[in-house]
Design a protein around this motif. Structure first.
Motif, short mmCIF file in Angstrom:
data_model
loop_
_atom_site.label_atom_id
_atom_site.label_comp_id
_atom_site.label_asym_id
_atom_site.label_seq_id
_atom_site.Cartn_x
_atom_site.Cartn_y
_atom_site.Cartn_z
N TYR A 93 46.39 32.96 34.05
CA TYR A 93 46.31 32.93 35.51
C TYR A 93 47.57 33.52 36.14
O TYR A 93 47.51 34.11 37.22
N GLY A 94 48.71 33.34 35.48
CA GLY A 94 49.96 33.91 36.00
C GLY A 94 49.96 35.42 36.01
O GLY A 94 50.62 36.05 36.86
N SER A 95 49.21 36.05 35.09
CA SER A 95 49.12 37.51 35.09
C SER A 95 48.46 37.99 36.38
O SER A 95 48.86 39.02 36.95
N ARG A 96 47.46 37.26 36.85
CA ARG A 96 46.81 37.63 38.12
C ARG A 96 47.80 37.54 39.28
O ARG A 96 47.88 38.45 40.12
N LEU A 97 48.58 36.48 39.30
CA LEU A 97 49.53 36.29 40.39
C LEU A 97 50.67 37.29 40.32
O LEU A 97 51.02 37.94 41.32
N SER A 98 51.27 37.47 39.14
CA SER A 98 52.41 38.36 38.99
C SER A 98 52.02 39.82 39.24
O SER A 98 52.70 40.54 39.98
N LEU A 99 50.93 40.28 38.63
CA LEU A 99 50.51 41.67 38.82
C LEU A 99 50.00 41.90 40.24
O LEU A 99 50.26 42.96 40.82
N GLY A 100 49.28 40.93 40.79
CA GLY A 100 48.78 41.09 42.15
C GLY A 100 49.90 41.18 43.17
O GLY A 100 49.87 42.03 44.07
N LEU A 101 50.90 40.32 43.04
CA LEU A 101 52.04 40.36 43.97
C LEU A 101 52.81 41.66 43.82
O LEU A 101 53.22 42.27 44.81
N SER A 102 53.00 42.10 42.58
CA SER A 102 53.72 43.36 42.36
C SER A 102 52.97 44.54 42.96
O SER A 102 53.57 45.43 43.57
N ALA A 103 51.64 44.56 42.78
CA ALA A 103 50.84 45.63 43.36
C ALA A 103 50.91 45.62 44.88
O ALA A 103 51.03 46.68 45.52
N LEU A 104 50.87 44.44 45.48
CA LEU A 104 50.97 44.34 46.93
C LEU A 104 52.33 44.84 47.42
O LEU A 104 52.41 45.56 48.43
N VAL A 105 53.38 44.47 46.72
CA VAL A 105 54.73 44.93 47.08
C VAL A 105 54.82 46.45 47.02
O VAL A 105 55.36 47.10 47.93
#
Length: 297
Positions: A93-105
């Motif tokens: 689940y952390g991969s979704r949060l970490s990659l999603g936040l990085s993509a948004l940034v």
């Protein structure tokens, strides 16, 4: 009279074929692409892959080691943390949060940076000077330190961490877009577009932007890895994602007190960050070589 061809016409490969031919020569980039694809798929299908909810606590399985050790249990593949939460589920689940936040940034930084870079590249005088001086000031400070200062000023939290990391990435896009525009402005097709009556916006969007995409693609991959590290660092310092969110940096922060009692709770999320950043950097190296027009197919 039928024309007889003595020599057979050689097929001319398209742009995509030329790109793939050069990209696949970079073995490290292929490995990075495969690993990153698997991580992205894991993030997308995390509800289907993770066996448990990332916040679910199992009081009978506190700090259990991974399943392949002597004291491990099969139901918790990567072990559990100090609260009995399944570490594999939290990493997935952390991969979704970490990659999603990085993509948004990266999306925010790229949008603002390309716009400011276009303004600086197509204009001269006070506007260009002001933009470049502000970017120089931001670049003069280490990115992580500046992100920490910004979050300390506006307050900790996930939205503020996103804004802070995006701000420190903007100058890189501004610099590369401005330099690429200045290089393209001296070419004949830009002069032809000007003579055809194209204004600055149309000149950039229709003529210049398609020709500067290769360096922008490479910069996006580099910015993505930087964003991932900075967001994890802010989470580790308690200034980004807050518990119980299973962001990789936050998982590290919560587990550091148990590094001797349960070292896997620190090692596994650290390896997740390392492998992801390494695969992104390898992919970026391959893209840079494949998109370099000076390289022959």
């Amino acid at each position: 009279m039928m024309e007889v061809k003595i020599y057979k016409d050689a097929p001319v490969p398209g742009r995509l074929s030329q790109f793939w031919r050069k990209f696949r020569k970079h073995k490290g980039a292929l490995v990075g692409l495969i690993v990153l694809t698997l991580i992205v798929l894991m993030a997308i299908f995390s509800p289907l892959i993770a066996p448990f909810d990332p916040t679910e606590q199992f009081s009978d399985y506190l700090r259990y080691p991974p399943a392949w050790t002597a004291d491990g249990v099969n139901r918790h593949l990567l072990g559990t943390d100090d609260l009995g939460r399944d570490l594999f589920s939290r990493i997935v689940y952390g991969s979704r949060l970490s990659l999603g936040l990085s993509a948004l940034v990266v999306v925010i930084a790229a949008a603002v940076g390309i716009a400011l870079g276009a303004i600086a590249g197509l204009t001269r005088g006070g506007i260009e000077y002001s933009i470049l001086r502000v970017m120089d000031i931001i670049l003069a400070i280490p990115s992580l330190l500046l992100a920490i200062v910004i979050v300390a000023i506006i307050g900790p939290g996930l939205p503020n961490a996103i804004y802070a990391v995006a701000i420190v990435l903007i100058p890189h896009f501004v610099r590369i877009v401005r330099a690429s525009i200045r290089e393209e402005m001296a070419k004949d097709y830009v002069l032809a577009a000007k003579l055809d009556g194209a204004n600055s916006i149309r000149l950039f969007t229709h003529s210049i932007l398609p020709n500067i995409l290769p360096p922008l693609v490479v910069q996006v991959t580099l910015a993505f890895s930087t964003a991932l590290i900075d967001i994890a660092a802010l989470g580790f310092l308690g200034m980004g994602a807050q518990p119980p969110n299973p962001e990789w940096g936050t998982i590290l922060s919560q587990s550091r007190a148990f590094i001797q009692l349960a070292p896997w709770t620190v090692t596994i999320p650290g390896l997740a960050i390392l492998i992801t950043v390494l695969s992104i950097n390898l992919l970026g190296d391959g893209l840079r070589d494949a998109l370099n027009p000076k390289e022959h197919p």
